[in-house]
Every structure is written in C-alpha cells, then in structure tokens.
Enzyme design. Structure first.
Site, mmCIF file in Angstrom:
data_model
loop_
_atom_site.group_PDB
_atom_site.id
_atom_site.type_symbol
_atom_site.label_atom_id
_atom_site.label_comp_id
_atom_site.label_asym_id
_atom_site.label_seq_id
_atom_site.Cartn_x
_atom_site.Cartn_y
_atom_site.Cartn_z
ATOM 1 N N HIS A 1 0.829 -1.210 0.000
ATOM 2 C CA HIS A 1 0.000 0.000 0.000
ATOM 3 C C HIS A 1 0.869 1.268 0.000
ATOM 4 C CE1 HIS A 1 -4.012 -1.804 0.228
ATOM 5 N NE2 HIS A 1 -3.427 -2.761 0.923
ATOM 6 N N THR A 2 2.032 1.140 -0.571
ATOM 7 C CA THR A 2 2.905 2.311 -0.722
ATOM 8 C C THR A 2 2.895 2.826 -2.158
ATOM 9 O OG1 THR A 2 4.682 0.707 -0.994
ATOM 10 C CG2 THR A 2 4.544 1.788 1.138
ATOM 11 N N GLY B 1 -4.675 -12.494 -4.684
ATOM 12 C CA GLY B 1 -3.745 -11.435 -4.315
ATOM 13 C C GLY B 1 -2.396 -11.586 -5.003
ATOM 14 N N SER C 1 -3.690 -11.554 -10.555
ATOM 15 C CA SER C 1 -4.218 -12.149 -11.790
ATOM 16 C C SER C 1 -4.736 -11.046 -12.716
ATOM 17 C CB SER C 1 -5.330 -13.152 -11.471
ATOM 18 O OG SER C 1 -6.366 -12.536 -10.748
ATOM 19 N N SER C 2 -5.217 -9.938 -12.150
ATOM 20 C CA SER C 2 -5.762 -8.854 -12.986
ATOM 21 C C SER C 2 -4.681 -8.240 -13.870
ATOM 22 C CB SER C 2 -6.355 -7.731 -12.126
ATOM 23 O OG SER C 2 -7.136 -8.248 -11.108
ATOM 24 N N GLU D 1 -7.261 -0.344 -15.632
ATOM 25 C CA GLU D 1 -7.839 -0.818 -14.370
ATOM 26 C C GLU D 1 -8.483 0.330 -13.592
ATOM 27 O OE1 GLU D 1 -5.938 -3.986 -12.497
ATOM 28 O OE2 GLU D 1 -7.088 -3.791 -10.655
ATOM 29 N N ASP E 1 1.597 -3.708 -9.757
ATOM 30 C CA ASP E 1 1.285 -5.014 -10.355
ATOM 31 C C ASP E 1 1.585 -5.032 -11.855
ATOM 32 O OD1 ASP E 1 0.409 -5.346 -7.798
ATOM 33 O OD2 ASP E 1 -1.722 -5.469 -8.293
#
Ligand code: GLA
Length: 381
Positions: A30-31, A120, A123-124, A154, A166
C-alpha cells in the site's frame, strides 16, 4: 492450447501467444499509490493469451477459466462501457490502446491462466498485460507505457484506483531477482536475494467482500493525510512529521503505516545486500503487524497463517502480501524447511478453517513477452 484454440475457432492461422506473470510482493504494501517504494517478484504463475487474426470484424475472447466466449465489434471498442465482468480487463486495455492510437484488429483470443484468481497474486495485471500484448500483436509500445496503459485501464474502466506495482512488475519482472520500484520516478533496480532462502505464498482461499471498498477508502485516507500535511503525497512525509501533524484517527495510523513501510523497504534491501536473513525476516513481520493494526487491511485468515508460519522451524519471516482482506501470505524460509512448512501450515489452516490452502513456490521469473514455445504452455490451474 493450440488444440483448444482450433476446437473453439476452427482455424489457428497466424496464431501467436503472449505471456504476462503474476507477482508476489516481498515488502512495500500500500505504498505504490503513495508514490513510495515496493519490492515485488514476478512469478512463474502467468496468464497466456493466444491470438489469431479473424475475418468478419469481430473480436472474440474466450476464457478457459470462466468457460465462456464473448464477442465484440472490433471497430466499436471505444464506445463500450464496463460490465462488471471478466472481459472488463481486456476490453479496458483495448479501449486504452485505441486512445493511444492503436486500432484493434478483428481477432480470436483464448485466455489461459495459472495465476489463481482472487489470490492477491495479481491475476488482474497478468490478464491486462498479456491482453495488451495480444492486441498489439507485435506492434511496439515502450515497456513503461505498456505498464501505465494497463494501470489506466484498471483505474478508469474496471474502476479500481490501483497503484502501478502489479502492472509494472508484470512487465519488468526479472529471473532470479526481486525488483525495487520507485513508484514516483517509475525507475527500478534489481534486488539480488541472498542464497539459502526461499519464498512461499500460502493462499487463504478467501477474498472478503471488503477488498474493493476498503482499498478505495485507504486511498482516500492517504490523500487526506497528505492534504492535511500539505505534501504532494505521503512519499514526501517523514515519520516525525506524521506523528506531530495532529492527524485524526484513523488517518494518523494509515499515514504511519505508509511512511514506516517505505523505510522498511529500504532496510529490507540493505539487509538483503549484506545477507542478514534475520533482519529481513524481522522486517517482514513488522510490515505485517503494521498492515494488521495500523492500516487494517489484514483478516483473521491472514493473521492465522502468519502466526502459524512463525512457529514452524526454518521460517525466517512472514507477512500478508497484496491488497489484503484475503489472498496470500508470503513466507521467507530456509529451502530445506520447505516440505515440512507446507505440511504443517496446510494441516494447521485446514484444522482452523476447514479449507486446504494452496501453496506456491515463488521463483522469480521474467516479465511479459511473446511466448514462442506454444507446445509448452502449462496446464491451467
Ligand atoms: C493491489 C494493487 C496494487 C497495490 C497493492 C497493495 O495489489 O493493485 O497497486 O496497491 O494492492 O500494495
């Protein structure tokens, strides 16, 4: 996969296959949307998109996982709206490509993935990046632009305000090394991992409904913290500033997580460079506690896996990885403890939650590209 393709679409003339990997993030959670640092590894688990030109103006997309084919007018992609459906990922990407000046040619696509969905392990992004390469079908887009375009798909089409991690690691993954990404400059460097360690991801097999809404809430809380401190992003705030800014709760704890997590990424990389395994493990656990108590994105299943892992001989550190509220933990351990770890963690989790967790070895793999060995595409999970 070629055989499946022929069965579905009758012909496979001009077939090419593109691969994009999932990832496990070692530290720096979450950075990314706070323009800080992350340290992920691209996995061997990946999404493969087979594509061949078709006549008749249609774009057809089949997902083996969903057992479903959808058809679109290739010339009308720009006007499509999201459907809250798996096709939103490839269509969102196609729409961004049209905006960037790349026409979408009529084609048949077949998607196969070994990245477990909702785990997590991203996969997206694997689907976005592999689809983008299939649509480009050899046309060149600079790697960083590819990652940014998929992130935009996204954010704007799927509606998830994600950071760049990601998509970036799916494009820039490296064999044998982790990668540190500076999410502001968008530069990266290889992080050589010391010998004598292995990483394993353990899947809780759950994805709590909160995942999407809480993610958006965290993004907003971080923006609020930055605005109150009058900095462009939390990347620009020090831990001292955060503590003395008079931030209200829970915004204070959210900001505290982000700025201390950025520090942990740096210390983790320094510890890796000097081969200090104990320090690396300690930082992983500190990261988890911060996500559990200050950022509040963990859940009982993830906490259980971390605590259980830390009681198994040979484990050096463990934490949740990815967005949270389910998905996977990542555990650093001695390679010779791997078999025992898998048995014991599997047994403990099954006993507690009545489900067998899937466990994946995290072997750093290469980033996205064309997959030439069409005969050797791994079977879907
Ligand atoms: C999800 C997002 C990433 C990142 C992580 C948390 O995976 O897609 O951009 O924010 O959560 O580190």
């Amino acid at each position: 996969m070629t055989e499946n393709f022929r069965k579905l679409y009758a012909a496979a003339e001009g077939l090419r296959v593109y691969r994009a990997p999932g990832r496990v993030n070692l530290i720096g959670e979450h950075t990314d949307y706070n323009l800080g640092f992350v340290c992920p590894v691209a996995l061997q688990l990946a999404t493969y998109v087979a594509a061949a030109p078709s006549a008749g103006g249609k774009l057809r997309i089949h997902s083996e996982h969903h057992g479903e084919t959808r058809e679109f007018d290739a010339g009308a992609i720009a006007g499509l709206q999201p459907q809250q459906h798996w096709t939103d990922y490839p269509i969102g990407v196609a729409q961004q490509l049209v905006r960037a000046g790349f026409a979408i040619a009529p084609a048949n696509l077949l998607i196969r993935s070994t990245v477990p969905e909702g785990s997590g392990l991203s996969s997206s992004a694997a689907l976005e990046v592999s689809s983008a390469l299939a649509f480009l079908n050899g046309r060149v887009l600079a790697p960083l632009e590819l990652a940014r375009l998929c992130q935009r798909a996204e954010r704007e089409f799927v509606g998830m305000p994600c950071g760049i991690m990601d998509q970036y690691i799916s494009v820039f993954g490296q064999e044998n090394t982790a990668v540190e990404i500076d999410c502001r400059s968008l530069e990266h460097r290889d992080v050589r991992l010391p010998g004598g360690i292995a990483f394993m991801a353990v899947n809780t097999m759950v994805k709590h409904a909160l995942a999407g809404s809480a993610y958006k809430e965290r993004v907003a809380e971080c923006a609020e913290a930055a605005a109150r401190m009058q900095v462009a992003s939390l990347r620009d705030a020090t831990p001292e500033q955060v503590e003395s800014a008079g931030l209200p709760d829970p915004v204070l704890r959210r900001a505290r997580h982000v700025v201390t997590e950025d520090g942990r990424v740096e210390r983790f990389i320094q510890a890796a460079a000097r081969g200090d395994l104990a320090a690396m493990g300690k930082l992983l656990v500190e990261s988890h506690r911060s996500l559990q108590h200050d950022y509040e994105v963990s859940c009982p299943e993830l906490d259980f896996l971390v605590d259980a892992a830390l009681g198994i001989p040979g484990v050096i550190g463990s934490r949740m990885t990815g967005g949270g509220f389910g998905g996977c933990t990542v555990t650093m351990l001695r390679p010779d403890a791997a078999v025992r770890f898998q048995t014991e963690i599997g047994r403990a989790y099954q006993k507690q939650f009545g489900v067998a967790p899937q466990i994946y070895e995290c072997q750093p793999s290469t980033g996205a590209g064309e997959w030439k060995d069409v005969a050797a595409i791994p079977a879907a999970r």
